[in-house]
Design a protein around this motif. Structure first.
Motif, short mmCIF file in Angstrom:
data_model
loop_
_atom_site.label_atom_id
_atom_site.label_comp_id
_atom_site.label_asym_id
_atom_site.label_seq_id
_atom_site.Cartn_x
_atom_site.Cartn_y
_atom_site.Cartn_z
N TYR A 1 0.75 -1.13 -0.07
CA TYR A 1 -0.01 0.11 -0.06
C TYR A 1 0.87 1.14 0.20
N LYS A 2 2.02 1.32 0.77
CA LYS A 2 2.98 2.35 0.71
C LYS A 2 3.96 2.56 -0.30
N HIS A 3 4.15 1.17 -1.15
CA HIS A 3 5.19 1.12 -2.19
C HIS A 3 4.50 0.89 -3.61
N PRO A 4 4.16 1.93 -4.44
CA PRO A 4 3.58 1.76 -5.83
C PRO A 4 4.58 0.75 -6.46
N CYS A 5 4.11 0.10 -7.30
CA CYS A 5 4.82 -0.85 -8.31
C CYS A 5 5.69 0.01 -9.23
N ARG A 6 6.94 -0.38 -9.44
CA ARG A 6 7.59 0.40 -10.57
C ARG A 6 7.81 -0.44 -12.02
N SER A 7 7.76 0.25 -13.03
CA SER A 7 7.76 -0.39 -14.39
C SER A 7 8.99 -1.61 -14.42
N GLU A 8 10.13 -1.12 -13.90
CA GLU A 8 11.03 -1.93 -14.10
C GLU A 8 10.92 -3.20 -13.51
N ASP A 9 9.94 -3.22 -12.42
CA ASP A 9 9.76 -4.74 -11.74
C ASP A 9 8.47 -5.25 -12.03
N LEU A 10 7.93 -4.85 -13.35
CA LEU A 10 6.90 -5.46 -13.85
C LEU A 10 6.99 -5.95 -15.32
N SER A 11 6.14 -7.20 -15.37
CA SER A 11 6.07 -7.78 -16.91
C SER A 11 4.79 -7.84 -17.14
N VAL A 12 4.36 -7.09 -18.42
CA VAL A 12 2.91 -6.87 -18.79
C VAL A 12 2.69 -7.91 -20.15
N ARG A 13 1.80 -8.80 -20.13
CA ARG A 13 1.32 -9.65 -21.22
C ARG A 13 -0.13 -9.25 -21.54
N VAL A 14 -0.36 -9.34 -22.73
CA VAL A 14 -1.95 -9.42 -23.23
C VAL A 14 -2.12 -10.32 -24.37
N TYR A 15 -3.11 -11.28 -23.83
CA TYR A 15 -3.36 -12.37 -24.88
C TYR A 15 -4.95 -12.62 -24.75
N ALA A 16 -5.41 -13.36 -25.72
CA ALA A 16 -6.99 -13.56 -26.28
C ALA A 16 -7.30 -14.62 -24.99
N ARG A 17 -8.46 -14.42 -24.28
CA ARG A 17 -8.95 -15.13 -23.30
C ARG A 17 -9.60 -16.46 -24.14
N GLU A 18 -9.09 -17.80 -23.95
CA GLU A 18 -9.49 -19.06 -24.27
C GLU A 18 -11.05 -19.11 -24.32
N GLY A 19 -11.59 -19.33 -25.25
CA GLY A 19 -13.14 -19.71 -25.32
C GLY A 19 -14.07 -18.40 -25.64
N SER A 20 -13.36 -17.33 -25.83
CA SER A 20 -14.05 -16.25 -26.12
C SER A 20 -13.39 -15.29 -27.30
N ALA A 21 -14.28 -14.91 -28.14
CA ALA A 21 -13.72 -14.16 -29.42
C ALA A 21 -13.49 -12.80 -29.15
N THR A 22 -13.80 -12.19 -28.20
CA THR A 22 -13.93 -10.70 -27.81
C THR A 22 -13.24 -10.34 -26.62
N GLN A 23 -12.69 -11.29 -25.80
CA GLN A 23 -12.06 -10.85 -24.69
C GLN A 23 -10.58 -10.80 -24.66
N GLN A 24 -10.16 -10.07 -23.88
CA GLN A 24 -8.37 -10.01 -23.66
C GLN A 24 -8.03 -10.15 -22.47
N VAL A 25 -7.07 -10.72 -22.15
CA VAL A 25 -6.39 -10.89 -20.74
C VAL A 25 -5.23 -10.10 -20.56
N ILE A 26 -5.12 -9.18 -19.60
CA ILE A 26 -4.12 -8.07 -19.28
C ILE A 26 -3.48 -9.04 -17.99
N GLU A 27 -2.28 -9.29 -17.91
CA GLU A 27 -1.66 -10.05 -16.95
C GLU A 27 -0.50 -9.13 -16.61
N VAL A 28 -0.33 -8.86 -15.45
CA VAL A 28 0.59 -7.88 -14.95
C VAL A 28 1.47 -8.78 -13.83
N ASN A 29 2.62 -8.87 -13.89
CA ASN A 29 3.42 -9.84 -13.14
C ASN A 29 4.67 -9.04 -12.31
N ASN A 30 4.54 -9.14 -11.14
CA ASN A 30 5.39 -8.58 -10.33
C ASN A 30 6.83 -9.39 -10.27
#
Length: 259
Positions: A109-138
């Motif tokens: 709560y006191k330490h916002p994430c920094r971009s250098e500590d994150l890995s972001v992926r975007v991919y289509a959700r399996e079973g859906s033609a219109t939905q995308q998953v945004i995955e932010v890894n610490n």
């Protein structure tokens, strides 16, 4: 008469000579037996005493070497074990900082994430033609905080002006914790539905723009993800960050407020 006196004198002289010789022989024999034997013995004793005084005995040397070497090795082993097990102050501090990090929500709560500590992926959700998953890894060592949802826009990659980009609806009535906490080596997941009603939508959108933390990160850290061909966007909805895709989908369905 003269003859008798001569013989007596001769005998007396001979006895005297014999006595002198005997004394001489006795003296010589005493010198040989005493002085000659005592000299080397005394010298040898002095040599041994000198050697003993200047150098430790062989058994003492062996004992000293074994004790000193053994103690040094034992101490070294103890230090290594203490360091590796974290029982020493230094070892414990290092282990807590580099290996485990701080994984509490209060720290996030006191330490916002920094971009250098994150890995972001975007991919289509399996079973859906219109939905995308945004995955932010610490990928950092400590927990950190994100905004409740990523800041997302949909636009054309070759557009000079992005003021007309589409912003999805998000859930309203938000409140509670100051941030969404993400522990190390875990992911925050959000799901966006580009066209929930499967309507005609617009066809000029070919890019999904993501800023993992819209509350703290500058626009320059926004990431751009190309979308597949024949994408149609209409009344897009975005959910809050959640720990699983299923929970993120449920949150997305509650989106009703402009972002």
């Amino acid at each position: 008469m003269r003859t008798i006196r001569t013989r007596k004198r001769t005998a007396t002289i001979g006895a005297a000579v014999t006595a002198v010789l005997a004394l001489a022989l006795t003296a010589c024999g005493g010198d040989d037996g005493g002085t000659k034997s005592a000299g080397p013995a005394d010298g040898a004793a002095k040599t041994v005493a000198s050697a003993g005084a200047s150098q430790p005995a062989a058994s003492d040397k062996t004992t000293d070497t074994a004790t000193t070497g053994g103690s040094a090795k034992t101490e070294g082993s103890a230090k290594t074990v203490a360091s590796s097990t974290g029982t020493s102050k230094g070892g414990a501090a290092k282990t807590g900082t580099t290996a485990g990090g701080n994984t509490s929500d209060s720290y996030a709560y006191k330490h916002p994430c920094r971009s250098e500590d994150l890995s972001v992926r975007v991919y289509a959700r399996e079973g859906s033609a219109t939905q995308q998953v945004i995955e932010v890894n610490n990928t950092g060592a400590n927990s950190c905080g994100l905004s409740y949802f990523p800041r997302v826009s949909l636009g054309a990659s070759n557009a000079a002006d992005h003021s007309g980009d589409i912003h999805p609806l998000v859930p309203g009535g938000l409140g509670g914790a100051p941030a969404y906490p993400v522990k190390p080596k875990t992911a925050a997941i959000a799901v966006i539905d580009l066209n929930p009603g499967n309507g005609p939508g617009v066809t000029w959108v070919n890019e999904l723009n993501v800023l993992a933390d819209g509350d703290h990160m500058p626009n320059a850290e926004q990431l751009n993800f190309p979308l597949g061909p024949d994408v149609k966007v209409g009344d897009a909805k975005l959910g809050l960050y959640r720990g699983t895709i299923a929970d993120a989908v449920s949150s997305m369905k509650q989106a009703d407020t402009k972002s």
